[in-house]
Each structure stands twice: as C-alpha cells, then as structure tokens.
Motif scaffolding. Structure first.
Motif, mmCIF file in Angstrom:
data_model
loop_
_atom_site.group_PDB
_atom_site.id
_atom_site.type_symbol
_atom_site.label_atom_id
_atom_site.label_comp_id
_atom_site.label_asym_id
_atom_site.label_seq_id
_atom_site.Cartn_x
_atom_site.Cartn_y
_atom_site.Cartn_z
ATOM 1 N N ALA A 133 -2.339 0.990 3.874
ATOM 2 C CA ALA A 133 -1.520 1.852 3.007
ATOM 3 C C ALA A 133 -0.639 1.018 2.090
ATOM 4 C CB ALA A 133 -0.672 2.794 3.857
ATOM 5 N N ILE A 134 -0.083 -0.075 2.606
ATOM 6 C CA ILE A 134 0.754 -0.953 1.790
ATOM 7 C C ILE A 134 -0.097 -1.658 0.741
ATOM 8 C CG2 ILE A 134 2.191 -3.014 1.825
ATOM 9 C CD1 ILE A 134 3.605 -0.576 2.932
ATOM 10 N N ALA A 135 -1.281 -2.135 1.130
ATOM 11 C CA ALA A 135 -2.179 -2.810 0.192
ATOM 12 C C ALA A 135 -2.546 -1.884 -0.968
ATOM 13 C CB ALA A 135 -3.438 -3.286 0.915
ATOM 14 N N ARG A 136 -2.757 -0.602 -0.652
ATOM 15 C CA ARG A 136 -3.094 0.353 -1.726
ATOM 16 C C ARG A 136 -1.906 0.545 -2.661
ATOM 17 N NH1 ARG A 136 -5.840 2.969 2.586
ATOM 18 N NH2 ARG A 136 -4.051 4.336 2.984
ATOM 19 N N MET A 140 -3.643 -4.193 -4.048
ATOM 20 C CA MET A 140 -4.182 -5.462 -3.589
ATOM 21 C C MET A 140 -5.614 -5.312 -3.109
ATOM 22 S SD MET A 140 -0.865 -6.826 -1.426
ATOM 23 C CE MET A 140 -1.820 -8.178 -0.727
ATOM 24 N N ARG A 141 -6.387 -6.375 -3.259
ATOM 25 C CA ARG A 141 -7.750 -6.399 -2.745
ATOM 26 C C ARG A 141 -7.735 -6.580 -1.232
ATOM 27 N NH1 ARG A 141 -10.351 -10.702 -7.079
ATOM 28 N NH2 ARG A 141 -10.128 -9.388 -8.960
ATOM 29 N N PRO A 142 -8.729 -6.040 -0.540
ATOM 30 C CA PRO A 142 -8.797 -6.229 0.915
ATOM 31 C C PRO A 142 -8.810 -7.709 1.276
ATOM 32 C CG PRO A 142 -10.358 -4.554 0.206
ATOM 33 C CD PRO A 142 -9.813 -5.171 -1.044
ATOM 34 N N GLY A 239 5.214 -2.824 -15.802
ATOM 35 C CA GLY A 239 4.078 -2.375 -16.599
ATOM 36 C C GLY A 239 3.136 -1.471 -15.821
ATOM 37 N N GLY A 240 3.685 -0.686 -14.917
ATOM 38 C CA GLY A 240 2.871 0.248 -14.140
ATOM 39 C C GLY A 240 2.284 -0.334 -12.872
ATOM 40 N N ARG A 241 2.448 -1.633 -12.656
ATOM 41 C CA ARG A 241 1.904 -2.282 -11.464
ATOM 42 C C ARG A 241 3.021 -2.559 -10.463
ATOM 43 N NH1 ARG A 241 -0.735 -8.380 -10.974
ATOM 44 N NH2 ARG A 241 -1.149 -8.279 -8.715
ATOM 45 N N ALA A 242 2.790 -2.237 -9.200
ATOM 46 C CA ALA A 242 3.784 -2.497 -8.158
ATOM 47 C C ALA A 242 3.799 -3.987 -7.831
ATOM 48 C CB ALA A 242 3.479 -1.689 -6.907
ATOM 49 N N VAL A 243 4.976 -4.596 -7.921
ATOM 50 C CA VAL A 243 5.132 -6.013 -7.575
ATOM 51 C C VAL A 243 5.864 -6.162 -6.242
ATOM 52 C CG1 VAL A 243 5.073 -6.744 -9.975
ATOM 53 C CG2 VAL A 243 7.276 -6.194 -8.914
#
Length: 263
Positions: A133-136, A140-142, A239-243
């Motif tokens: 859930a955090i990776a999503r 992030m890639r698996p 920019g819309g991406r979670a860091v």
C-alpha cells in the motif's frame, strides 16, 4: 436497536451504548453482569459475553477482576493543532515543539510549551521494502527500497502520536539527506530536505479515517487492542508525484484534530 437479521449481541450492545452515552449509566457505574444481561435481554451467554467485550474494546467500560465491569471515565479530549507542516514526523502539535535537537524555539506557528507539558520525540530510521500500500502511494516499482522513519511524539512522558514516514531511496539514497534525522539538515522536515535536492514540494495531502488500533499501536498508547484510532495518511507531492508518505496514528478518544484555515 437493530433489525431481526442483526447478530443477537447487537441488541444488547446498542442498548448499553445508548445508556452510557445518555448518562443513564454514569462513569463509575457498574455495568450489568453477564448473567444480568442474559436475564434482561433474553440472550445467550455468548451474546452477553461478546457485547461486554466490544464495549471494553471501544473503551466505554473497564473490567475489575473479582468485581465486574464499570463505565470508564472518558479522558478529557485535547486538541492537536495543524500548524506544523515543516515539522518532522507529524503536522500536528500539542502545545509546542518537541524537546530535542530539532526543536527551534520561536519558530513561527509553534506556540511555547505550556507549563508541565514537556514534549519529546523519539525516532528510528531504517532502509526497508515498504508494504504494497505504501509502495503504491509512492508510485514505486515492486522491490524498490524506501527509508522508513518511526516517530513517537510524547507529552509529559505519555505517547501522543505514532508516525511511520517513508521516502523512496531512489530520490534520497547516497545524498546528505538520505536519513531524515542525520546530516546537515537533520530534523528539518520533508519540504526543506527535498528542496536541498532540487525537488520542490508544492502540495501536501492528508486523508483522515478511523480504524481499530493494531496491537503494536495499542501497546504504544496503553489502550486496549482494537480501540479506535485516528489515521492520517499524509503525502508530500512534487509535480503530482509523492516524494514522502506517512501513516500518523492518534488515539481517537483522547484527541481532536483542529485545522485553522485563514479566509
């Protein structure tokens, strides 16, 4: 009181909840025993036992060995102010900044601690494979790693908030800000640390919900496992991406979250 298709214990549970919330059963009052519930409501032993267990889990009653169950004195709810976006571990504050190397007395938006309310913050970081859930949430890639930092914020020695913060090592690995509480920007918060990497955080989102506490969370807050907690799922976006994303957990019966929105 529920429909005929509801589990039998819900009839008992709803009625006892209502009697407690309305004050018919005041704090300290003895709750009907298992046998008394069986006789009063015409239910079986399993239903009576289950209803009492749920009330205890919800924090409405407490069992006293050899005496019975009694209505619990609810804790006085305190406010957690949302004024700490730059504060590591949590955007919420109780009276003032944590008393450690990262606190900055006089910082705008952080009131001075009240008398007797010493705030402390514990933290621990490690490189992990984040839960799916955090990776999503981080896109992030698996199999990709993240830096996880666990924070416990306490007031007067009693834990107030528990937070698990995750940052992709793809962004921070090998830099001076790879570990949030180490390096030249130790404890300066996500926004300032990402800025040092040329990443401009332009949005922070928070999704708030209520769920039963996990056993590990209940142990931190000294509450019965399954007691309700507030869950704040936070994300710093560029920019819309979670860091960065974090799960911030707060005992629901002791605190209210307060947001001040200038107009």
């Amino acid at each position: 009181m529920g429909t005929s298709t509801d589990p039998v214990y819900l009839r008992v549970l709803d009625d006892l909840r209502q009697r407690i919330s309305s004050g018919l059963l005041e704090p300290g009052a003895r709750v009907p025993s298992r046998n008394a519930i069986i006789a009063r409501y015409g239910v079986g032993e399993t239903a009576a036992k289950h209803a009492l267990q749920v009330l205890a889990t919800e924090g409405l009653i407490e069992a006293r060995p050899g005496s019975g169950s009694y209505v619990r004195q609810p804790p006085v709810a305190r406010y957690l102010e949302h004024d700490r976006l730059n504060y590591p571990g949590s955007p919420f504050g109780l009276e003032g900044p944590a008393d450690d190397q990262t606190s900055r007395p006089g910082q705008a938006g952080l009131p001075a601690p009240a008398a007797g309310q010493r705030l402390t913050r514990e933290h621990q970081s490690e490189r992990v494979l984040p839960p799916p859930a955090i990776a999503r949430r981080l896109g992030m890639r698996p199999g990709s790693a993240a830096m996880r930092t666990r924070y416990v914020l306490s007031a007067g020695g009693a834990p107030v908030q528990l937070a698990l913060s995750y940052e992709p090592t793809q962004l921070t690995g090998g830099t001076t800000v790879a570990v949030p509480e180490e390096g030249p920007l130790a404890g300066r918060g996500v926004i300032e640390r990402m800025k040092a990497l040329g990443i401009g955080v332009d949005e922070v989102t928070e999704d708030i919900s209520v769920r039963p506490s996990l056993r590990s969370e209940a142990a931190v807050f000294a509450i019965p496992p399954g007691s309700p907690v507030l869950l704040v799922e936070r994300a710093h976006l560029a920019g819309g991406r979670a860091v960065e994303t974090a799960d911030i957990v707060i005992a629901a019966d002791g605190f209210r979250l307060r947001y001040r929105i200038p107009v």
